[in-house]
Design a protein around this motif. Sequence first.
Motif, mmCIF file in Angstrom:
data_model
loop_
_atom_site.group_PDB
_atom_site.id
_atom_site.type_symbol
_atom_site.label_atom_id
_atom_site.label_comp_id
_atom_site.label_asym_id
_atom_site.label_seq_id
_atom_site.Cartn_x
_atom_site.Cartn_y
_atom_site.Cartn_z
ATOM 1 N N GLU A 1 48.904 -28.276 145.748
ATOM 2 C CA GLU A 1 47.734 -28.912 146.547
ATOM 3 C C GLU A 1 47.817 -28.191 147.864
ATOM 4 O OE1 GLU A 1 48.370 -33.104 145.629
ATOM 5 O OE2 GLU A 1 46.274 -32.860 144.521
ATOM 6 N N ALA A 2 48.964 -28.045 148.574
ATOM 7 C CA ALA A 2 49.050 -27.610 150.139
ATOM 8 C C ALA A 2 49.040 -26.197 150.173
ATOM 9 C CB ALA A 2 50.082 -28.708 150.629
ATOM 10 N N ARG A 3 49.747 -25.568 149.558
ATOM 11 C CA ARG A 3 49.937 -23.935 149.909
ATOM 12 C C ARG A 3 50.143 -23.271 148.852
ATOM 13 N NH1 ARG A 3 56.395 -23.856 151.935
ATOM 14 N NH2 ARG A 3 57.331 -24.643 150.096
ATOM 15 N N VAL A 4 50.304 -21.934 149.231
ATOM 16 C CA VAL A 4 50.528 -20.893 148.044
ATOM 17 C C VAL A 4 51.682 -20.008 148.776
ATOM 18 C CG1 VAL A 4 49.749 -18.605 146.980
ATOM 19 C CG2 VAL A 4 48.050 -20.701 147.281
ATOM 20 N N GLU A 5 52.674 -19.894 147.757
ATOM 21 C CA GLU A 5 53.830 -19.063 148.176
ATOM 22 C C GLU A 5 53.860 -17.696 147.353
ATOM 23 O OE1 GLU A 5 57.690 -21.688 147.974
ATOM 24 O OE2 GLU A 5 56.347 -22.716 146.858
ATOM 25 N N PHE A 6 54.536 -16.972 148.181
ATOM 26 C CA PHE A 6 54.279 -15.350 147.363
ATOM 27 C C PHE A 6 55.516 -14.497 147.492
ATOM 28 C CE2 PHE A 6 51.676 -15.247 151.051
ATOM 29 C CZ PHE A 6 52.583 -13.814 151.850
ATOM 30 N N LEU A 7 56.098 -13.796 146.810
ATOM 31 C CA LEU A 7 57.104 -12.805 146.725
ATOM 32 C C LEU A 7 56.769 -11.721 146.178
ATOM 33 C CD1 LEU A 7 60.894 -13.685 146.237
ATOM 34 C CD2 LEU A 7 59.629 -11.868 145.151
ATOM 35 N N VAL A 8 57.221 -10.344 146.644
ATOM 36 C CA VAL A 8 57.001 -9.173 145.999
ATOM 37 C C VAL A 8 57.883 -8.269 146.327
ATOM 38 C CG1 VAL A 8 55.579 -6.977 146.000
ATOM 39 C CG2 VAL A 8 54.486 -8.968 145.974
ATOM 40 N N LEU A 9 58.625 -7.523 145.372
ATOM 41 C CA LEU A 9 59.740 -6.887 145.580
ATOM 42 C C LEU A 9 59.590 -5.418 144.681
ATOM 43 C CD1 LEU A 9 62.770 -6.511 146.680
ATOM 44 C CD2 LEU A 9 63.529 -7.305 144.453
ATOM 45 N N SER A 10 59.426 -4.243 145.568
ATOM 46 C CA SER A 10 59.258 -2.996 145.013
ATOM 47 C C SER A 10 57.722 -2.888 144.929
ATOM 48 C CB SER A 10 59.922 -2.461 143.796
ATOM 49 O OG SER A 10 60.017 -1.235 143.891
ATOM 50 N N ASP A 11 57.240 -2.014 143.671
ATOM 51 C CA ASP A 11 55.952 -1.494 143.777
ATOM 52 C C ASP A 11 54.777 -2.186 142.968
ATOM 53 O OD1 ASP A 11 57.055 -0.446 141.488
ATOM 54 O OD2 ASP A 11 56.356 1.505 141.946
ATOM 55 N N SER A 12 55.144 -3.491 142.490
ATOM 56 C CA SER A 12 54.091 -4.229 142.122
ATOM 57 C C SER A 12 53.296 -4.978 143.219
ATOM 58 C CB SER A 12 54.569 -5.567 141.135
ATOM 59 O OG SER A 12 55.216 -4.977 139.822
ATOM 60 N N VAL A 13 52.115 -5.305 142.780
ATOM 61 C CA VAL A 13 51.231 -5.922 143.766
ATOM 62 C C VAL A 13 50.770 -7.337 143.447
ATOM 63 C CG1 VAL A 13 48.887 -5.111 144.914
ATOM 64 C CG2 VAL A 13 50.494 -3.215 144.072
ATOM 65 N N LEU A 14 50.668 -8.044 144.701
ATOM 66 C CA LEU A 14 50.057 -9.194 144.631
ATOM 67 C C LEU A 14 48.811 -9.284 145.565
ATOM 68 C CD1 LEU A 14 50.476 -12.080 143.209
ATOM 69 C CD2 LEU A 14 51.327 -12.824 145.486
ATOM 70 N N LEU A 15 47.743 -9.857 144.832
ATOM 71 C CA LEU A 15 46.109 -9.923 145.559
ATOM 72 C C LEU A 15 45.916 -11.418 145.805
ATOM 73 C CD1 LEU A 15 44.168 -7.042 143.797
ATOM 74 C CD2 LEU A 15 45.723 -6.799 145.823
ATOM 75 N N LEU A 16 45.454 -11.858 146.862
ATOM 76 C CA LEU A 16 45.097 -13.064 147.090
ATOM 77 C C LEU A 16 43.744 -13.060 147.833
ATOM 78 C CD1 LEU A 16 48.278 -14.200 149.241
ATOM 79 C CD2 LEU A 16 47.876 -14.411 146.714
ATOM 80 N N ALA A 17 42.728 -13.724 147.120
ATOM 81 C CA ALA A 17 41.582 -13.685 147.523
ATOM 82 C C ALA A 17 41.032 -14.866 148.277
ATOM 83 C CB ALA A 17 40.740 -13.592 146.339
ATOM 84 N N ALA A 18 40.459 -14.997 149.155
ATOM 85 C CA ALA A 18 39.985 -16.079 150.157
ATOM 86 C C ALA A 18 38.610 -16.504 149.562
ATOM 87 C CB ALA A 18 39.865 -15.468 151.505
ATOM 88 N N PRO A 19 38.214 -17.718 150.033
ATOM 89 C CA PRO A 19 36.976 -18.175 149.408
ATOM 90 C C PRO A 19 35.645 -17.552 149.918
ATOM 91 C CG PRO A 19 38.284 -20.134 150.100
ATOM 92 C CD PRO A 19 39.091 -18.719 150.532
ATOM 93 N N ASP A 20 35.949 -16.623 151.105
ATOM 94 C CA ASP A 20 34.792 -15.939 151.523
ATOM 95 C C ASP A 20 34.909 -14.745 151.063
ATOM 96 O OD1 ASP A 20 36.798 -14.785 152.815
ATOM 97 O OD2 ASP A 20 36.247 -15.235 154.989
ATOM 98 N N GLY A 21 35.746 -14.135 150.235
ATOM 99 C CA GLY A 21 35.665 -13.003 149.533
ATOM 100 C C GLY A 21 36.575 -11.957 150.128
ATOM 101 N N ARG A 22 37.164 -12.268 151.382
ATOM 102 C CA ARG A 22 38.446 -11.231 151.739
ATOM 103 C C ARG A 22 39.673 -11.326 151.012
ATOM 104 N NH1 ARG A 22 40.811 -13.552 155.562
ATOM 105 N NH2 ARG A 22 39.861 -15.261 155.450
ATOM 106 N N VAL A 23 40.045 -10.184 150.556
ATOM 107 C CA VAL A 23 41.329 -10.005 149.725
ATOM 108 C C VAL A 23 42.548 -9.437 150.461
ATOM 109 C CG1 VAL A 23 42.033 -8.681 147.642
ATOM 110 C CG2 VAL A 23 39.698 -9.545 147.682
ATOM 111 N N ARG A 24 43.374 -9.989 150.358
ATOM 112 C CA ARG A 24 44.907 -9.515 151.064
ATOM 113 C C ARG A 24 45.816 -9.005 150.036
ATOM 114 N NH1 ARG A 24 49.346 -13.850 153.938
ATOM 115 N NH2 ARG A 24 50.633 -12.458 154.476
ATOM 116 N N ALA A 25 46.332 -7.830 150.099
ATOM 117 C CA ALA A 25 47.170 -7.267 149.207
ATOM 118 C C ALA A 25 48.539 -7.523 149.827
ATOM 119 C CB ALA A 25 47.068 -5.785 149.185
ATOM 120 N N VAL A 26 49.471 -7.851 149.240
ATOM 121 C CA VAL A 26 50.936 -8.054 149.372
ATOM 122 C C VAL A 26 51.521 -7.079 148.738
ATOM 123 C CG1 VAL A 26 52.847 -9.747 149.500
ATOM 124 C CG2 VAL A 26 50.617 -10.775 149.602
#
Length: 257
Positions: free
Chosen positions: A113-138
């Motif tokens: 309920e409080a946070r999102v944790e993330f981890l990426v190692l090597s060339d797979s991709v994680l995408l995080l979309a904000a409520p306003d539509g912005r997308v962050r690529a990890v």
Amino acid sequence: MRTEVVTLPGSPERPNEDWAGTALPASGRGGAVVVLDGVTPPAGDDGCVHGVPWFTARLGGALTELSASRGDMTLPEILAEAIGRTANAHRDTCDLSHVRTPQATVAMARWDEARVEFLVLSDSVLLLAAPDGRVRAVLDDRLDRIPDEVRRSLAATDRLRNREGGFFTAAADPDVARRAVTGTTPRAEVRALAALTDGASRWVELFGEGDWADCFAVLGKEGAHGLLTRVRALEESGGAVHRWKRHDDATAVYAVL
């Protein structure tokens, strides 16, 4: 939480070496996503009698279970523990010191309920979309920094595999977990997320059909299957060709939190 998980093999003649899993805690408050891309070894000995699909299933299963059940552990700690468990499962039968011992890229996220944790190692991709539509690529871009002329040589690539100045994958050494790209963000700033193996992220990285926000828009409108169908159509059309594979195992997980 609503999730969609889709995977397509690169070839019907080879087993799919990708692995994906999702989990919901018993409380129903939060969840976890794990995506692995098994590293296809070149022809020849890799020191293991089991193979890459066995490895990704073992590692992925451990990561999913720990992500859901051990809220007291960080994602790097979970990755280290899962690598150790998997290594111990075949230490007595396989040469885990071999540079090409089965290994995988990792993209994972966990939220409450409080946070999102993330981890990426090597060339797979994680995408995080904000409520306003912005997308962050990890992203972990260390493999991309290696020149093509180096990567064309198996010996040269092996010298950089899980080495300083090279790139890192989840193999047999738990210590690699501290090399991962990690972070946290407030739960309120993420409305949805996606995890892609490089066979799926080709839509952006190889074919240049759009940026990460465009890719996320496709996932939102057409789902994970829609994105993978687009990738396969581009591959069949004879557009840009990957360095080594026309088709690759492709996996996409799309989750609305």
